[in-house]
Design a protein around this motif. Structure first.
Motif, PDB file in Angstrom:
ATOM      1  N   LEU A  16      72.333 -41.101  45.195  1.00 49.58           N
ATOM      2  CA  LEU A  16      72.061 -39.844  44.914  1.00 49.58           C
ATOM      3  C   LEU A  16      71.947 -38.934  46.395  1.00 49.58           C
ATOM      4  N   THR A  17      71.654 -39.453  47.551  1.00 41.90           N
ATOM      5  CA  THR A  17      71.357 -38.862  48.677  1.00 41.90           C
ATOM      6  C   THR A  17      72.871 -38.471  48.988  1.00 41.90           C
ATOM      7  N   GLU A  18      73.795 -39.418  49.022  1.00 40.06           N
ATOM      8  CA  GLU A  18      75.355 -39.044  49.284  1.00 40.06           C
ATOM      9  C   GLU A  18      75.814 -37.912  48.295  1.00 40.06           C
ATOM     10  N   GLU A  19      75.355 -37.702  47.124  1.00 42.68           N
ATOM     11  CA  GLU A  19      75.624 -36.695  46.161  1.00 42.68           C
ATOM     12  C   GLU A  19      74.571 -35.582  46.318  1.00 42.68           C
ATOM     13  N   PHE A  20      73.753 -35.366  46.969  1.00 43.57           N
ATOM     14  CA  PHE A  20      72.798 -34.397  47.174  1.00 43.57           C
ATOM     15  C   PHE A  20      73.292 -33.051  47.410  1.00 43.57           C
ATOM     16  N   ARG A  49      61.686 -40.662  38.468  1.00 41.74           N
ATOM     17  CA  ARG A  49      61.399 -39.235  37.986  1.00 41.74           C
ATOM     18  C   ARG A  49      60.154 -39.040  37.544  1.00 41.74           C
ATOM     19  N   ASN A  50      59.595 -39.814  37.071  1.00 38.83           N
ATOM     20  CA  ASN A  50      58.035 -39.639  36.637  1.00 38.83           C
ATOM     21  C   ASN A  50      57.095 -39.483  37.838  1.00 38.83           C
ATOM     22  N   HIS A  51      57.548 -40.044  39.057  1.00 39.77           N
ATOM     23  CA  HIS A  51      56.830 -39.938  40.097  1.00 39.77           C
ATOM     24  C   HIS A  51      57.370 -38.636  41.106  1.00 39.77           C
ATOM     25  N   GLY A  52      58.113 -37.921  40.464  1.00 41.66           N
ATOM     26  CA  GLY A  52      58.453 -36.591  41.422  1.00 41.66           C
ATOM     27  C   GLY A  52      59.794 -36.734  42.332  1.00 41.66           C
ATOM     28  N   ILE A  53      60.214 -37.967  42.450  1.00 42.13           N
ATOM     29  CA  ILE A  53      61.307 -38.154  43.487  1.00 42.13           C
ATOM     30  C   ILE A  53      62.701 -37.662  42.830  1.00 42.13           C
ATOM     31  N   LEU A  54      62.829 -38.060  41.585  1.00 44.99           N
ATOM     32  CA  LEU A  54      64.117 -37.320  40.974  1.00 44.99           C
ATOM     33  C   LEU A  54      63.892 -36.522  39.663  1.00 44.99           C
ATOM     34  N   GLN A  55      64.902 -35.650  39.551  1.00 41.63           N
ATOM     35  CA  GLN A  55      64.985 -35.023  38.354  1.00 41.63           C
ATOM     36  C   GLN A  55      65.767 -35.217  37.404  1.00 41.63           C
ATOM     37  N   SER A  56      65.870 -34.960  36.200  1.00 45.37           N
ATOM     38  CA  SER A  56      67.072 -35.227  35.386  1.00 45.37           C
ATOM     39  C   SER A  56      67.307 -34.066  34.578  1.00 45.37           C
ATOM     40  N   GLN A  57      68.592 -33.994  34.077  1.00 49.26           N
ATOM     41  CA  GLN A  57      69.288 -33.019  33.333  1.00 49.26           C
ATOM     42  C   GLN A  57      70.183 -33.789  32.199  1.00 49.26           C
ATOM     43  N   TYR A  64      71.169 -37.703  36.983  1.00 56.39           N
ATOM     44  CA  TYR A  64      69.879 -37.530  37.859  1.00 56.39           C
ATOM     45  C   TYR A  64      70.260 -36.762  39.315  1.00 56.39           C
ATOM     46  N   LEU A  65      69.269 -36.343  39.871  1.00 55.32           N
ATOM     47  CA  LEU A  65      69.451 -35.711  41.089  1.00 55.32           C
ATOM     48  C   LEU A  65      68.104 -36.020  42.133  1.00 55.32           C
ATOM     49  N   LEU A  66      68.430 -35.836  43.234  1.00 54.18           N
ATOM     50  CA  LEU A  66      67.036 -35.811  44.027  1.00 54.18           C
ATOM     51  C   LEU A  66      66.546 -34.516  43.705  1.00 54.18           C
ATOM     52  N   ARG A  67      64.911 -34.452  43.672  1.00 55.94           N
ATOM     53  CA  ARG A  67      64.198 -33.457  43.337  1.00 55.94           C
ATOM     54  C   ARG A  67      64.042 -32.514  44.812  1.00 55.94           C
ATOM     55  N   VAL A  68      64.030 -33.348  45.764  1.00 55.08           N
ATOM     56  CA  VAL A  68      63.670 -32.794  47.136  1.00 55.08           C
ATOM     57  C   VAL A  68      64.713 -33.087  48.003  1.00 55.08           C
ATOM     58  N   ASP A  69      64.619 -32.674  49.216  1.00 53.02           N
ATOM     59  CA  ASP A  69      65.760 -32.988  50.257  1.00 53.02           C
ATOM     60  C   ASP A  69      65.449 -34.527  50.705  1.00 53.02           C
ATOM     61  N   PRO A  70      66.499 -35.190  50.986  1.00 55.21           N
ATOM     62  CA  PRO A  70      66.651 -36.641  51.325  1.00 55.21           C
ATOM     63  C   PRO A  70      65.760 -36.829  52.650  1.00 55.21           C
ATOM     64  N   LYS A 132      67.750 -39.953  54.156  1.00 51.49           N
ATOM     65  CA  LYS A 132      68.857 -39.606  54.976  1.00 51.49           C
ATOM     66  C   LYS A 132      69.457 -40.581  55.714  1.00 51.49           C
ATOM     67  N   THR A 133      68.352 -41.537  56.182  1.00 49.44           N
ATOM     68  CA  THR A 133      68.824 -42.621  57.071  1.00 49.44           C
ATOM     69  C   THR A 133      70.076 -43.442  56.546  1.00 49.44           C
ATOM     70  N   PHE A 134      70.076 -43.506  55.279  1.00 48.81           N
ATOM     71  CA  PHE A 134      71.250 -44.130  54.534  1.00 48.81           C
ATOM     72  C   PHE A 134      72.673 -43.532  54.491  1.00 48.81           C
ATOM     73  N   ILE A 135      72.617 -42.481  54.985  1.00 55.65           N
ATOM     74  CA  ILE A 135      73.913 -41.705  55.245  1.00 55.65           C
ATOM     75  C   ILE A 135      74.493 -41.800  56.576  1.00 55.65           C
ATOM     76  N   PRO A 136      75.834 -42.223  56.687  1.00 55.04           N
ATOM     77  CA  PRO A 136      76.223 -42.334  58.195  1.00 55.04           C
ATOM     78  C   PRO A 136      76.360 -40.948  58.732  1.00 55.04           C
ATOM     79  N   LYS A 137      76.037 -40.858  59.887  1.00 58.65           N
ATOM     80  CA  LYS A 137      75.952 -39.505  60.610  1.00 58.65           C
ATOM     81  C   LYS A 137      77.469 -39.388  61.345  1.00 58.65           C
TER      82      LYS A 137
END
Length: 154
Positions: A16-20, A49-57, A64-70, A132-137
């Motif tokens: 989901l971070t890669e697709e943010f 999602r129930n804890h506010g990290i994700l949102q769903s459509q 699913y997508l991240l609700r906030v910046d990674p 964000k750490t999981f995405i190669p720079k």
């Protein structure tokens, strides 16, 4: 040790971070990409999602997508949602404190200070590791810093 459920949650969040910023991601895509059983993944994503990290459509183009910046989501947050306390013993937990049932005096307990050090060491890593750490720079192009003939002074 983190649970398999937490490991799957981290893998799903990596996708989901890669697709943010690109829109919702299908559960089937995450499941296939990270080899996570789909039904298990559904429960994990719902919990996040129930804890506010994700949102769903819902509907066509949903997922699913991240609700906030990674950069604003760290591993400590994720692990607490999925596995609960991070501390090795309940008496040193910052968010889930419970007095140990076999302890007569926390002030003189020989184990407690060591467990606090273990907790703090783990937290130092978990709290400073964002999604964000999981995405190669991507490497920035290296500029040629060698002086040119016109830049040389005598």
């Amino acid at each position: 040790m983190i649970s398999k459920k937490a490991k799957y949650a981290i893998k799903a969040l990596k996708v989901l971070t890669e697709e943010f910023g690109k829109g919702p991601v299908l559960i089937s895509y995450i499941s296939a990409k990270e080899n996570i059983p789909k039904k298990f993944l559904e429960a994990i994503l719902l919990e996040l999602r129930n804890h506010g990290i994700l949102q769903s459509q819902k509907g066509k183009g949903g997922g699913y997508l991240l609700r906030v910046d990674p950069e604003r989501v760290n591993l400590a947050q994720v692990l607490r949602v999925i596995d609960g306390p991070i501390a090795p013993t309940p008496c040193v937990s910052k968010h889930f404190y419970v007095r140990c049932d076999d302890c007569t005096d926390e002030l003189t307990c020989a184990i407690r200070p060591i467990m606090e050090q273990v907790r703090d060491a783990n937290l130092a890593v978990y709290e400073n590791t964002t999604l964000k750490t999981f995405i190669p720079k991507t490497e920035a192009p290296v500029e040629n810093t060698a002086p040119t003939d016109s830049a040389v002074t005598v």
